[in-house]
Design a protein around this motif. Structure first.
Motif, PDB file in Angstrom:
ATOM      1  N   GLU A 111      14.618  -3.726  26.045  1.00 26.49           N
ATOM      2  CA  GLU A 111      13.773  -4.440  25.086  1.00 26.49           C
ATOM      3  C   GLU A 111      14.502  -4.755  23.787  1.00 26.49           C
ATOM      4  OE1 GLU A 111       9.881  -2.775  24.596  1.00 26.49           O
ATOM      5  OE2 GLU A 111       9.432  -2.979  26.727  1.00 26.49           O
ATOM      6  N   GLU A 112      15.179  -3.766  23.208  1.00 28.98           N
ATOM      7  CA  GLU A 112      15.902  -4.008  21.947  1.00 28.98           C
ATOM      8  C   GLU A 112      17.004  -5.041  22.131  1.00 28.98           C
ATOM      9  OE1 GLU A 112      17.222  -0.564  19.778  1.00 28.98           O
ATOM     10  OE2 GLU A 112      15.384   0.531  20.316  1.00 28.98           O
ATOM     11  N   HIS A 113      17.706  -4.975  23.251  1.00 27.46           N
ATOM     12  CA  HIS A 113      18.788  -5.936  23.524  1.00 27.46           C
ATOM     13  C   HIS A 113      18.226  -7.356  23.650  1.00 27.46           C
ATOM     14  CE1 HIS A 113      21.705  -2.718  24.149  1.00 27.46           C
ATOM     15  NE2 HIS A 113      20.763  -2.097  24.848  1.00 27.46           N
ATOM     16  N   ILE A 114      17.098  -7.470  24.333  1.00 27.23           N
ATOM     17  CA  ILE A 114      16.464  -8.791  24.493  1.00 27.23           C
ATOM     18  C   ILE A 114      16.045  -9.344  23.135  1.00 27.23           C
ATOM     19  CG2 ILE A 114      14.413  -9.969  25.416  1.00 27.23           C
ATOM     20  CD1 ILE A 114      14.687  -8.083  27.900  1.00 27.23           C
ATOM     21  N   MET A 115      15.482  -8.496  22.287  1.00 28.02           N
ATOM     22  CA  MET A 115      15.040  -8.959  20.955  1.00 28.02           C
ATOM     23  C   MET A 115      16.219  -9.374  20.084  1.00 28.02           C
ATOM     24  SD  MET A 115      11.641  -6.598  20.196  1.00 28.02           S
ATOM     25  CE  MET A 115      12.569  -5.324  19.461  1.00 28.02           C
ATOM     26  N   ARG A 116      17.374  -8.751  20.298  1.00 27.92           N
ATOM     27  CA  ARG A 116      18.565  -9.162  19.533  1.00 27.92           C
ATOM     28  C   ARG A 116      19.172 -10.453  20.083  1.00 27.92           C
ATOM     29  NH1 ARG A 116      19.849  -3.550  19.075  1.00 27.92           N
ATOM     30  NH2 ARG A 116      21.142  -3.627  20.930  1.00 27.92           N
ATOM     31  N   ALA A 117      19.040 -10.658  21.391  1.00 29.95           N
ATOM     32  CA  ALA A 117      19.672 -11.816  22.037  1.00 29.95           C
ATOM     33  C   ALA A 117      18.853 -13.101  21.915  1.00 29.95           C
ATOM     34  CB  ALA A 117      19.936 -11.514  23.506  1.00 29.95           C
ATOM     35  N   PHE A 118      17.527 -12.967  21.737  1.00 30.00           N
ATOM     36  CA  PHE A 118      16.648 -14.135  21.716  1.00 30.00           C
ATOM     37  C   PHE A 118      15.698 -14.040  20.523  1.00 30.00           C
ATOM     38  CE2 PHE A 118      17.804 -13.245  26.100  1.00 30.00           C
ATOM     39  CZ  PHE A 118      18.280 -14.476  26.520  1.00 30.00           C
ATOM     40  N   GLN A 119      15.189 -15.180  20.105  1.00 27.73           N
ATOM     41  CA  GLN A 119      14.245 -15.211  19.001  1.00 27.73           C
ATOM     42  C   GLN A 119      12.944 -15.896  19.413  1.00 27.73           C
ATOM     43  OE1 GLN A 119      17.722 -15.844  18.017  1.00 27.73           O
ATOM     44  NE2 GLN A 119      17.506 -13.672  17.590  1.00 27.73           N
ATOM     45  N   GLY A 120      11.908 -15.615  18.655  1.00 30.89           N
ATOM     46  CA  GLY A 120      10.644 -16.335  18.772  1.00 30.89           C
ATOM     47  C   GLY A 120      10.013 -16.274  20.142  1.00 30.89           C
ATOM     48  N   GLU A 121       9.527 -17.436  20.567  1.00 29.21           N
ATOM     49  CA  GLU A 121       8.809 -17.563  21.830  1.00 29.21           C
ATOM     50  C   GLU A 121       9.677 -17.176  23.028  1.00 29.21           C
ATOM     51  OE1 GLU A 121       6.743 -21.189  24.165  1.00 29.21           O
ATOM     52  OE2 GLU A 121       6.339 -21.104  22.006  1.00 29.21           O
ATOM     53  N   LYS A 122      10.949 -17.529  22.968  1.00 28.67           N
ATOM     54  CA  LYS A 122      11.868 -17.190  24.062  1.00 28.67           C
ATOM     55  C   LYS A 122      11.983 -15.668  24.203  1.00 28.67           C
ATOM     56  CE  LYS A 122      15.152 -18.500  26.996  1.00 28.67           C
ATOM     57  NZ  LYS A 122      14.921 -19.335  28.148  1.00 28.67           N
ATOM     58  N   ALA A 123      12.092 -14.961  23.092  1.00 34.25           N
ATOM     59  CA  ALA A 123      12.169 -13.500  23.124  1.00 34.25           C
ATOM     60  C   ALA A 123      10.888 -12.918  23.715  1.00 34.25           C
ATOM     61  CB  ALA A 123      12.415 -12.939  21.726  1.00 34.25           C
ATOM     62  N   GLU A 124       9.738 -13.420  23.315  1.00 36.08           N
ATOM     63  CA  GLU A 124       8.458 -12.923  23.827  1.00 36.08           C
ATOM     64  C   GLU A 124       8.337 -13.164  25.334  1.00 36.08           C
ATOM     65  OE1 GLU A 124       6.243 -10.949  22.385  1.00 36.08           O
ATOM     66  OE2 GLU A 124       7.680 -10.944  20.726  1.00 36.08           O
ATOM     67  N   MET A 125       8.763 -14.345  25.777  1.00 34.32           N
ATOM     68  CA  MET A 125       8.715 -14.669  27.204  1.00 34.32           C
ATOM     69  C   MET A 125       9.617 -13.714  28.011  1.00 34.32           C
ATOM     70  SD  MET A 125       9.696 -18.249  29.069  1.00 34.32           S
ATOM     71  CE  MET A 125      11.422 -17.823  29.196  1.00 34.32           C
ATOM     72  N   LYS A 126      10.830 -13.472  27.497  1.00 33.18           N
ATOM     73  CA  LYS A 126      11.768 -12.565  28.173  1.00 33.18           C
ATOM     74  C   LYS A 126      11.208 -11.134  28.200  1.00 33.18           C
ATOM     75  CE  LYS A 126      15.512 -15.122  29.013  1.00 33.18           C
ATOM     76  NZ  LYS A 126      16.046 -15.300  30.358  1.00 33.18           N
ATOM     77  N   LEU A 127      10.644 -10.688  27.083  1.00 33.96           N
ATOM     78  CA  LEU A 127      10.076  -9.339  27.021  1.00 33.96           C
ATOM     79  C   LEU A 127       8.923  -9.176  28.001  1.00 33.96           C
ATOM     80  CD1 LEU A 127      10.132  -8.635  23.179  1.00 33.96           C
ATOM     81  CD2 LEU A 127      11.434  -7.420  24.945  1.00 33.96           C
ATOM     82  N   GLU A 128       8.084 -10.182  28.095  1.00 32.84           N
ATOM     83  CA  GLU A 128       6.953 -10.139  29.031  1.00 32.84           C
ATOM     84  C   GLU A 128       7.455 -10.045  30.473  1.00 32.84           C
ATOM     85  OE1 GLU A 128       3.525 -13.151  30.549  1.00 32.84           O
ATOM     86  OE2 GLU A 128       3.859 -13.076  28.381  1.00 32.84           O
ATOM     87  N   ALA A 129       8.456 -10.861  30.811  1.00 32.67           N
ATOM     88  CA  ALA A 129       9.024 -10.834  32.169  1.00 32.67           C
ATOM     89  C   ALA A 129       9.663  -9.476  32.451  1.00 32.67           C
ATOM     90  CB  ALA A 129      10.049 -11.959  32.336  1.00 32.67           C
ATOM     91  N   TYR A 130      10.348  -8.926  31.460  1.00 38.02           N
ATOM     92  CA  TYR A 130      10.991  -7.618  31.626  1.00 38.02           C
ATOM     93  C   TYR A 130       9.946  -6.525  31.828  1.00 38.02           C
ATOM     94  CZ  TYR A 130      13.705  -3.455  30.587  1.00 38.02           C
ATOM     95  OH  TYR A 130      14.286  -2.208  30.655  1.00 38.02           O
TER      96      TYR A 130
END
Length: 191
Positions: A111-130
């Motif tokens: 989760e922390e890595h995803i939040m550092r790698a992506f911002q905004g809506e893209k980060a939220e979408m990736k976190l949800e999928a993860y």
């Protein structure tokens, strides 16, 4: 489709990837292997590094093989190509085959890595999928080594038996090990 690991002969499709961090695409290799460890087919696909097409790439790779005798899909990771997340439930519902996602290292999560790698809506979408992937289960294999698995269309007990059926040594089942070698070779060749 139910996974019958008690059958003498089953076939697994092992899938692994290889990429360079500065590349836009990763190589995805698939190896069909019989439980007597004979290689029975090979296919390739690509995924986008940092993209959202990993599930579609796996589906495309499976369909390119045009086989109806594969009993299980073994994935060498479910978060590949720099956070390109494979949707195990969608894969299972589309292909009607048991799916076993295998990782080899302990992790606190991404989760922390995803939040550092992506911002905004893209980060939220990736976190949800993860988060939809759920937690991994630690499994001790017949070699004494351990792996972490996520499953769709089967349970942990049956998945462990399937992995052991394709294990010669160490922790990496042969279909994934060979797919990884082929993906790396193809990436090196494609330079």
């Amino acid at each position: 489709m139910r996974l019958h690991v008690e059958k003498r002969a089953i076939r697994a499709l092992g899938i692994a990837e290889s990429f360079r961090k500065n590349s836009t695409n990763a190589v995805l290799a698939g190896v069909v292997m019989r439980s007597d460890l004979v290689i029975d087919g090979v296919a390739y696909s690509t995924t986008t590094v940092r993209g959202d097409d990993a599930t579609d790439a796996v589906i495309g790779l499976y369909r390119a093989l045009d086989r109806n005798d594969i009993n299980v899909i073994m994935l060498g990771g479910v978060v590949i190509s720099m956070y390109n997340i494979i949707d195990l439930d969608r894969l299972y519902s589309t292909l009607s085959l048991p799916i076993i996602g295998v990782t080899f290292e302990e992790s606190e999560g991404l989760e922390e890595h995803i939040m550092r790698a992506f911002q905004g809506e893209k980060a939220e979408m990736k976190l949800e999928a993860y988060r939809r992937l759920g937690s991994r289960e630690k499994v001790i294999l017949k070699t004494g080594h351990h792996v972490y698995i996520r499953c769709a269309g089967t349970n942990i007990r049956v998945a462990k038996r399937a992995l052991n059926k394709f294990l010669l040594q160490g922790a990496v089942p042969e279909p994934i090990r060979v797919a990884r070698l082929l993906a790396r070779a193809m990436l090196k060749y494609a330079r």
